[in-house]
Enzyme design. Structure first.
Site, PDB file in Angstrom:
ATOM      1  N   HIS A   3      73.989 -38.974 -34.589  1.00  0.00           N
ATOM      2  CA  HIS A   3      73.796 -37.818 -33.707  1.00  0.00           C
ATOM      3  C   HIS A   3      75.081 -37.011 -33.597  1.00  0.00           C
ATOM      4  CE1 HIS A   3      76.166 -38.831 -30.067  1.00  0.00           C
ATOM      5  NE2 HIS A   3      76.023 -40.075 -30.490  1.00  0.00           N
ATOM      6  N   CYS A   4      74.913 -35.779 -33.157  1.00  0.00           N
ATOM      7  CA  CYS A   4      76.049 -34.944 -32.759  1.00  0.00           C
ATOM      8  C   CYS A   4      75.771 -34.489 -31.326  1.00  0.00           C
ATOM      9  CB  CYS A   4      76.254 -33.779 -33.728  1.00  0.00           C
ATOM     10  SG  CYS A   4      74.780 -32.786 -34.026  1.00  0.00           S
ATOM     11  N   THR A   5      76.240 -33.299 -30.937  1.00  0.00           N
ATOM     12  CA  THR A   5      76.037 -32.884 -29.547  1.00  0.00           C
ATOM     13  C   THR A   5      74.601 -32.427 -29.302  1.00  0.00           C
ATOM     14  OG1 THR A   5      78.360 -32.274 -29.245  1.00  0.00           O
ATOM     15  CG2 THR A   5      76.762 -31.254 -27.767  1.00  0.00           C
TER      16      THR A   5
END
Length: 639
Positions: free
Chosen positions: A171-173
């Site tokens: 995941h990222c933001t």
């Protein structure tokens, strides 16, 4: 007829299974209240189909935005078996919104953007127009391809995804850009078509619609118009990266191998983790042993050998790309073990023939005995068929025996010796060393020279068994050894009809052979089998006609030419099978020799000088798809 019906049913069942597997598989990936872009990369509502008749596996790789779960969300995540979390954000992003870790999962930060070659952190860039925001998002996706620093981080990520055990989450933001590119590349590796990859990328807009709308509602209208492109995804963003792949590397495969430095082996591990193939190349057209072997290869997709750096995984993925199983479907099941068992169960007739004609005692006077020896060599080949690959059998042996006439009506004989057999078939080879003992008797109410007689015989032997199977496809060789016993008995009724010019000796009888071979575990290959013990009994009826022509005197020697004709018919089940196991999966193979009826014919010559005699015999055998030849040399001395 029955065999053809079974083959047809087998093909039908495989076709039905493949058709059912090809149907879209529903996904029940949970929706999380506070991690709205959490989803399985296998699909949204249904698992995606892939090239080569594949279906995406669920529960392998998950994608999401930052892990800020509610208590209910966290309980759901803890139940998914996720073993690794890959956080693709910068340190500043992580500090602003730390992940809530999942129970039992290893955390790893791989900063995709903060390690780019330019050193610029695009998460801090400001904009004055929506067009600038769109252009920046497109350029970011191009940078995933052309920026060496980003490529290096993606290389680390994909290698770790391949090497990990259990499910993984990345995941990222927002779960849309770095995460979106990662998911698109993984789906490309899996063989998902480009339109579906784009749909998966754009699904972010559906998953995050409520949150994005709420965020924009709190902004002034002018600012919302500028920043709206940053909060959503657009087809042009991903397409910019994909176009850069083609412009810079020519293909996604080249980007993966040249740009990211991923090995073919790693790509195959990732693909096997993500995809289950509903059928393998050519599988639906296979029958018999090959069909069983292909089914085993397919079932192993769900074993510990699949989706790992194993020889099996590399072989299977290569075969899928090549569209050819390369013959491994015929070698993987261990047909040679069934071939060897079939060969051994037919040794009774060879042993009896090796002992003739000295074992009868018809030429002896009461109280006389004859010491004899015989050497035998034979070959039998069986052509390949729809149910099995071809096989061949070679044997050679030596027996020494003693025959004595106890009365006008009764004689007996006993002998011991060895037989070395070599059986080859379906990439395998088995050596059988048999040490044997044989005993028998003949009784004739009117005297051994003429009239009705009864022959009875018993044999028993100790067996040493070794095998080696070259599996092909880079899978190495599976070797095994075992031991066992081989026993047999025969009973025949005949009639001896002498005349001055010819001697006829027809007979009818029954023969039984029993093989007891201990089970064993092969070694040396990932696909080495645990082979079941073989305990099988073969019962047959036989008819023989032995013809001895009138003696010819030549320089003191007496020559007696002769002819032998034989026929054997198996009673009951005539098929010989072997069973093996691999990682909890079962496979059965049938011997290539599949004849209920076997015919033999031979010519022989006995030469005698006083008490000393020699004999030679050459013969041929045939039945169904089998054909062979044999020969023997004999010597004896009369006491």
């Amino acid at each position: 007829m029955y065999q053809r019906l079974l083959c047809s049913l087998s093909v039908l069942s495989l076709s039905i299974a493949a058709a059912q597997a090809a149907e879209s598989v529903p996904l029940d990936t949970p929706r999380l209240a506070r991690i709205d872009n959490f989803r399985d990369i296998a699909g949204t509502t249904h698992a995606y189909s892939t090239a080569h008749d594949g279906t995406m596996r669920s529960g392998v790789f998950y994608r999401s935005n930052a892990l800020t779960p509610s208590p209910a969300d966290l309980a759901t995540l803890n139940g998914l078996g996720i073993k690794a979390i890959y956080d693709l954000r910068t340190p500043d992003e992580i500090a602003a919104t730390p992940d809530t870790l999942i129970e039992g999962a290893r955390y790893r930060n791989i900063d995709i953007i903060g390690n780019n070659t330019s050193g610029a952190d695009i998460t801090r860039v400001s904009f004055t127009s929506a067009a600038d925001a769109i252009a920046m998002m497109q350029e970011t996706n191009r940078a995933f391809v052309n920026d060496a620093g980003m490529r290096g981080q993606f290389t680390t990520l994909f290698n770790e995804l391949a090497a990990g055990d259990g499910a993984a989450l990345f995941h990222c933001t927002a779960g849309k850009d770095r995460t979106g590119w990662t998911a698109a590349v993984l789906l490309s590796i899996a063989g998902v078509d480009s339109a579906t990859i784009m749909d998966n990328y754009l699904a972010t807009n559906d998953y995050t619609a409520a949150r994005v709308a709420a965020t924009l509602a709190h902004m002034p209208p002018g600012m919302a118009a500028i920043y709206a492109p940053l909060l959503a995804v657009d087809a042009s963003y991903l397409q910019a990266g994909l176009d850069q792949v083609i412009a810079q590397y020519g293909s996604m495969d080249n980007y993966l191998k040249e740009g990211l430095g991923l090995s073919q082996e790693t790509l195959y591990v990732l693909r096997a983790k993500m995809v289950s193939y509903n059928s393998l190349p050519g599988q639906l057209g296979l029958l018999g042993n090959a069909a069983s072997g292909a089914q085993l290869l397919q079932q192993l997709q769900d074993s510990s050998l699949s989706g790992t750096y194993s020889a099996y995984n590399y072989y299977l993925q290569s075969a899928i790309d090549a569209g050819d199983l390369a013959g491994v479907e015929s070698t993987v099941g261990g047909q040679v073990h069934a071939d060897a068992a079939s060969y051994l169960l037919r040794q009774g007739a060879l042993i009896d023939r090796a002992a003739a004609p000295y074992s009868r005692g018809t030429e002896l006077k009461v109280g006389q005995y004859r010491l004899w020896s015989t050497a035998l060599a034979s070959y039998l080949g069986t052509d390949g068929s729809s149910h099995a690959a071809s096989s061949n059998e070679h044997s050679q042996g030596l027996m020494i025996g003693l025959t004595q006439r106890f009365s006008e009506q009764f004689s007996g004989h006993a002998g011991f010796g060895y037989s070395r057999g070599n059986v080859g078939g379906a990439g395998g080879e088995a050596d059988t060393d048999l040490t044997l003992f044989k005993a028998g008797a003949r009784y004739a109410p009117a005297g051994l020279e003429r009239g009705l007689f009864v022959d009875a015989g018993l044999s028993a032997g100790w067996l040493d068994y070794t095998s080696k199977r070259e599996l092909g496809g880079g899978l190495g060789a599976a070797k095994g050894d075992s031991h066992g016993t081989l026993s047999g008995a025969s009973l025949a009724l005949g009639y001896r009809m002498p005349s001055s010019a010819i001697m006829l000796e027809p007979s009818l009888g029954l023969r039984i052979s029993h093989l007891d071979l201990s089970g064993f575990n092969e070694k040396g290959s990932e696909l080495a089998l645990e082979v079941d013990g073989i305990q099988q009994t073969r019962r047959s009826a036989f008819a023989n006609l032995d013809v001895a022509l009138g003696a010819i005197d030549l320089a003191g020697w007496q020559l007696v030419p002769g002819v032998h004709l034989g026929y054997e018919h198996v009673l009951g089940d005539h098929q010989v099978d072997s069973q093996g196991h691999l990682l909890g999966l079962d496979i059965e193979q049938r011997a290539a020799f599949d004849n209920r009826d076997q015919f033999t014919a031979g010519v022989n010559l006995m030469v005698s000088l006083g008490a000393l005699s020699f004999a030679a015999e050459a013969g041929a055998s045939s039945g169904g798809d089998s054909h062979g030849a044999s020969g023997s040399l004999k010597a004896s001395y009369l006491f």
